[in-house]
Design an enzyme around this catalytic site. Structure first.
Site, short mmCIF file in Angstrom:
data_model
loop_
_atom_site.label_atom_id
_atom_site.label_comp_id
_atom_site.label_asym_id
_atom_site.label_seq_id
_atom_site.Cartn_x
_atom_site.Cartn_y
_atom_site.Cartn_z
N SER A 234 3.10 20.10 -9.07
CA SER A 234 2.60 21.47 -9.16
C SER A 234 1.65 21.84 -8.03
O SER A 234 1.68 22.98 -7.55
CB SER A 234 1.89 21.69 -10.51
OG SER A 234 2.81 21.68 -11.56
N ILE A 235 0.80 20.91 -7.62
CA ILE A 235 -0.14 21.27 -6.56
C ILE A 235 0.59 21.58 -5.26
O ILE A 235 0.10 22.34 -4.43
CB ILE A 235 -1.25 20.21 -6.35
CG1 ILE A 235 -0.69 18.89 -5.84
CG2 ILE A 235 -2.08 20.03 -7.60
CD1 ILE A 235 -1.78 17.90 -5.41
N THR B 285 -4.35 17.75 -10.19
CA THR B 285 -4.38 18.63 -11.36
C THR B 285 -5.60 18.47 -12.26
O THR B 285 -6.26 19.46 -12.58
CB THR B 285 -3.09 18.47 -12.17
OG1 THR B 285 -2.03 19.11 -11.46
CG2 THR B 285 -3.20 19.09 -13.56
N THR C 66 2.89 14.48 -5.82
CA THR C 66 2.48 15.90 -5.77
C THR C 66 3.55 16.86 -6.26
O THR C 66 4.44 17.22 -5.52
CB THR C 66 2.02 16.34 -4.36
OG1 THR C 66 3.10 16.31 -3.44
CG2 THR C 66 0.89 15.47 -3.86
N CYS D 269 2.92 6.46 -11.15
CA CYS D 269 3.64 7.05 -10.02
C CYS D 269 3.74 6.10 -8.84
O CYS D 269 4.12 6.50 -7.74
CB CYS D 269 2.99 8.36 -9.60
SG CYS D 269 3.05 9.63 -10.88
N SER D 270 3.35 4.87 -9.02
CA SER D 270 3.55 3.75 -8.09
C SER D 270 2.81 3.86 -6.76
O SER D 270 3.17 3.19 -5.80
CB SER D 270 5.05 3.52 -7.83
OG SER D 270 5.60 4.43 -6.90
N GLU D 271 1.73 4.66 -6.70
CA GLU D 271 0.98 4.74 -5.45
C GLU D 271 -0.40 4.10 -5.52
O GLU D 271 -1.05 3.92 -4.49
CB GLU D 271 0.85 6.21 -4.99
CG GLU D 271 -0.31 6.99 -5.56
CD GLU D 271 -0.06 7.54 -6.96
OE1 GLU D 271 -0.81 8.42 -7.40
OE2 GLU D 271 0.88 7.08 -7.61
N ASN E 64 0.70 2.01 -10.86
CA ASN E 64 0.46 3.03 -11.90
C ASN E 64 1.73 3.78 -12.25
O ASN E 64 2.84 3.37 -11.89
CB ASN E 64 -0.63 4.00 -11.42
CG ASN E 64 -0.16 4.83 -10.23
OD1 ASN E 64 0.47 4.30 -9.32
ND2 ASN E 64 -0.47 6.11 -10.22
N SER F 126 -7.13 11.49 -14.59
CA SER F 126 -6.28 11.16 -15.76
C SER F 126 -5.17 10.18 -15.40
O SER F 126 -4.07 10.28 -15.89
CB SER F 126 -5.68 12.43 -16.36
OG SER F 126 -4.78 13.04 -15.47
N GLY G 145 -2.37 9.50 -18.01
CA GLY G 145 -1.19 8.69 -17.79
C GLY G 145 -1.66 7.26 -17.58
O GLY G 145 -2.53 7.01 -16.75
#
Length: 714
Positions: free
Chosen positions: A591-592, A161, A589, A388-390, A386, A177, A206
């Protein structure tokens, strides 16, 4: 005549929201009305987008106006001849792109496209946005600009995004971001962290923070006992900072905090997410993550007590921060060392408490510390993830003087993300070019990002050139090919797809290093430089185990890397290096995926027709990609598929991904805390690196929106 035409259009075309809602209603034959969603797209474009779009007599006039009025960044366009720019826009508009779903079109026009400053009229369509992203990332390279345009318009590559939203705009946010920062055990570091939270949240970021190094509640300060307040007040300050700096009121700042399982404040940390927690300690908006080493699981198996070690004492005795100590490796000596204060907790009680909190809130995320560090080819220690943990990268501490100026700038982390659509990538006329173009595009994001407000982020990015190439639409692709998610064929495909991606991504990074005469800092100390990393691929049989998967790669014209290809790549990497410290990470993932008409990440769908809450608009419906009324049986949802098959799928991908993968576990409403614990243990045994949210079936009724980092989830 114009009025009559408009009246006819209104009569013939139902409201696009009503058409989209018919996805949720069966027709008289009991079939899903997929055609209504396609009609909703056409109606949305015809009755809303076109009447509200600014038109120009020519592309030349359009570009001149957008530059002169302060919409487009002239410096991006000036890297190319104007003839090339106009030709590229023309090429993009002849691609035949159309949105496959109403939600995809809706998301693009509400969240991504360039609008007039009053927000009322559209200045771009999808082809325009793609072209500006390509021109920005190619940085004057016409060939790369054309390749990026083709990869994005075909739906094969989709930047995350912040990149897709901001590229080429004169007034824009950052291209990245997602950030990870350490906090050390001193007031200067805590003060800097709060400032960084404000600065990065203001920019729509974030941000995750590492709390493991902070001394526990009751620890001494300047040798005076029972003085420290522990981690909870720091969490409160960070939460307030994110709430205050909310990107011009448009979006609440997003933050996460990670704490080690053997930190003495761990139970208080977890209890902040209890529904009935005291308001003085309750944390409402911060995401929580727990770092768990192997030793914790071994102690739980033995029904033993687990020691919680004072970070203050560990740093005083060992001379390095608590988070930089391998707890499993040093556990027995830490227990035996009388200089280190410790508390004890039954290990099974810890996991029970963990599951209880996850049952109530979906938190915390889990990072399997030793699994992560065993797989890490880079010198240094990974001690957090982070929002989102990736993202899993090494970091290093900063030091400050009393004015909060840096006396030593450490390395913190930013995430430069984008994802390939597995279905379209498998259809690519040139699989190798698709992966190479994506890696070069993401590398450009890293090269162009300068977060000067947080010098440790700037330093970390400049040293690492790290990127995170992700994947999406696994479930959609498998269903299209008649394969059930979690089946032997699905696991076989997942393994070999990521195997192929890894070879091509590494080769591209090697080519970048060779072209630029530069590697990431620390390459010489890595397992890439020694050649050790490649051993796993020079051994074993990396060929399809099932005939079906062999046919898929053959039909796609994809040559799976041979041992000879790996040996040559190893030699090239040892000679030239690689440019990117990290290459792959699989984000959730959001919105994308919708814009790209893909299933999210590599996990299963949550519903055949997903219901999204879209702000004031209300409910919007999204049909799973490639789903028809004839293949519905292949679209079991994540709750039906169950945790084990999801973990098995992620385990196949994990062996190839140098960072992490956002893995959400889904449970039916009959699940217990014991079921959650069993899944956590199974994931640990299967070599999973991180767990993201825990979702229970009844929670899905509240809506399927993802609360998390815009860089990853949206």
């Amino acid at each position: 005549m114009a009025t009559t035409t408009a009246e006819c259009l209104t009569q013939e075309t139902m409201d696009y929201h009503a058409l989209n809602a018919m996805l949720n209603l069966y027709d008289s034959a009991g079939r899903i009305q997929f055609d209504k969603d396609r009609q909703a797209v056409d109606a949305f474009i015809a009755t809303h987008v076109r009447p509200n779009s600014v038109t120009f007599s020519s592309q030349q006039q359009r570009l001149n106006w957008l530059v002169n009025e302060g919409y487009y960044d002239e410096s991006v366009l000036n890297r190319y001849s104007r003839d090339f720019v106009i030709t590229l826009f023309t090429h993009a508009h002849t691609s035949g792109f159309r949105f496959q779903t109403f939600l995809g079109a809706w998301k693009f026009y509400t969240s991504y496209t360039l609008k007039t400053f009053d927000g009322k009229r559209y200045l771009e369509d999808f082809a325009d946005r793609v072209t500006m992203v390509a021109l920005t990332l190619a940085q004057g390279d016409e060939t790369l600009a054309l390749q990026l345009t083709d990869e994005m318009l075909s739906g094969r590559f989709q930047p995350a995004t912040p990149t897709f939203l901001n590229c080429g705009k004169q007034q824009r946010g950052e291209l990245v971001s997602c950030f990870l920062l350490r906090i050390e055990d001193n007031m200067e570091s805590i003060g800097r962290a709060v400032n960084s939270a404000l600065q990065l949240s203001k920019r729509g970021g974030g941000v995750a923070f590492l709390l493991s190094n902070l001394r526990e509640a009751g620890a001494p300060i300047k040798r005076i006992e029972n003085q420290s307040s522990g981690v909870i007040p720091v969490m409160k300050m960070l939460e307030d900072a994110f709430s205050y700096a909310n990107q011009l009121g448009a979006r609440q700042g997003a933050g996460a905090v990670y704490l080690h399982a053997h930190h003495p404040d761990i139970l208080r940390f977890l209890d902040t997410k209890r529904e009935n927690a005291d308001e003085k300690i309750r944390i409402k908006t911060l995401s929580l993550g727990v770092v768990i080493p192997d030793i914790t699981f071994h102690l739980a198996k033995e029904n033993a007590q687990m020691a919680l070690f004072s970070p203050y004492d560990v740093e005083r005795v060992y001379g390095k921060p608590f988070a930089d100590v391998a707890i499993s490796q040093h556990y027995d000596e830490l227990v035996a060392d009388e200089r280190i204060r410790k508390k004890y907790l039954n290990a099974r009680d810890f996991f029970q408490r963990l599951a209880e909190i996850q049952f109530e809130s979906g938190y915390p995320y889990i990072m399997y510390e030793d699994t992560v560090n065993r797989a890490n080819p880079i010198a240094g220690r990974i001690n957090m993830s982070n929002l989102c943990s990736e993202i899993l990268q090494v970091n290093s501490a900063s030091e400050y003087d009393e004015n909060l100026d840096y006396t030593r700038t450490g390395h913190d982390i930013s995430c430069n993300l984008g994802s390939l659509n597995i279905a379209h990538t498998m259809d690519s006329p040139d699989f190798a070019r698709t992966v190479e173009t994506a890696v070069r595009g993401l590398t450009a994001v890293s090269d162009m990002s300068h977060i000067r407000s947080v010098p440790s982020i700037e330093a970390g990015n400049a040293a690492s050139h790290a990127i995170g190439l992700g994947q999406m639409n696994l479930h959609g692709y498998l269903a299209r090919e008649g394969i059930a998610y979690g089946s032997p064929e699905a696991l076989d495909f997942t393994n070999l797809y990521f195997y192929a991606i890894t070879w091509h991504a590494l080769r591209t990074s090697m080519l970048l290093a060779r072209e630029r005469g530069e590697t990431f800092a620390g390459f010489k100390q890595s397992r890439y430089a020694s050649g050790e990393y490649f051993s796993q691929y020079l051994q074993g049989n990396w060929q399809p185990k099932t005939a079906k998967v062999g046919e898929l790669f053959t039909r796609s014209g994809i040559t799976l890397p041979t041992r000879e290809m790996w040996a040559q790549l190893r030699d090239d990497v040892m000679r030239y290096g690689i440019y990117n410290q990290n290459l792959q990470a699989v984000p959730p993932t959001g919105s994308i995926s919708y814009i790209n008409h893909a299933t999210s990440s590599i996990h299963p769908i949550v519903a055949k027709v997903e219901i999204r809450k879209e702000g004031k608009t209300g409910r919007v419906y999204y049909p799973a990609p490639f789903m028809t009324n004839e293949n519905l049986a292949l679209y079991q949802d994540a709750y039906e598929i169950g945790a084990e098959k999801i973990i098995d799928t992620y385990a196949e991908a994990t062996r190839h991904v140098d960072q992490g993968l956002s893995l959400t576990l889904f449970f039916p409403d009959t699940a217990t805390t014991r079921d959650i614990n069993k899944a956590q243990i199974y994931a640990w045994r299967k070599g999973i690196k991180t767990l993201y949210y825990i979702r229970l079936r009844q929670m899905a009724l509240e809506g399927t929106e993802i609360e998390g980092c815009v860089s990853c989830a949206l």
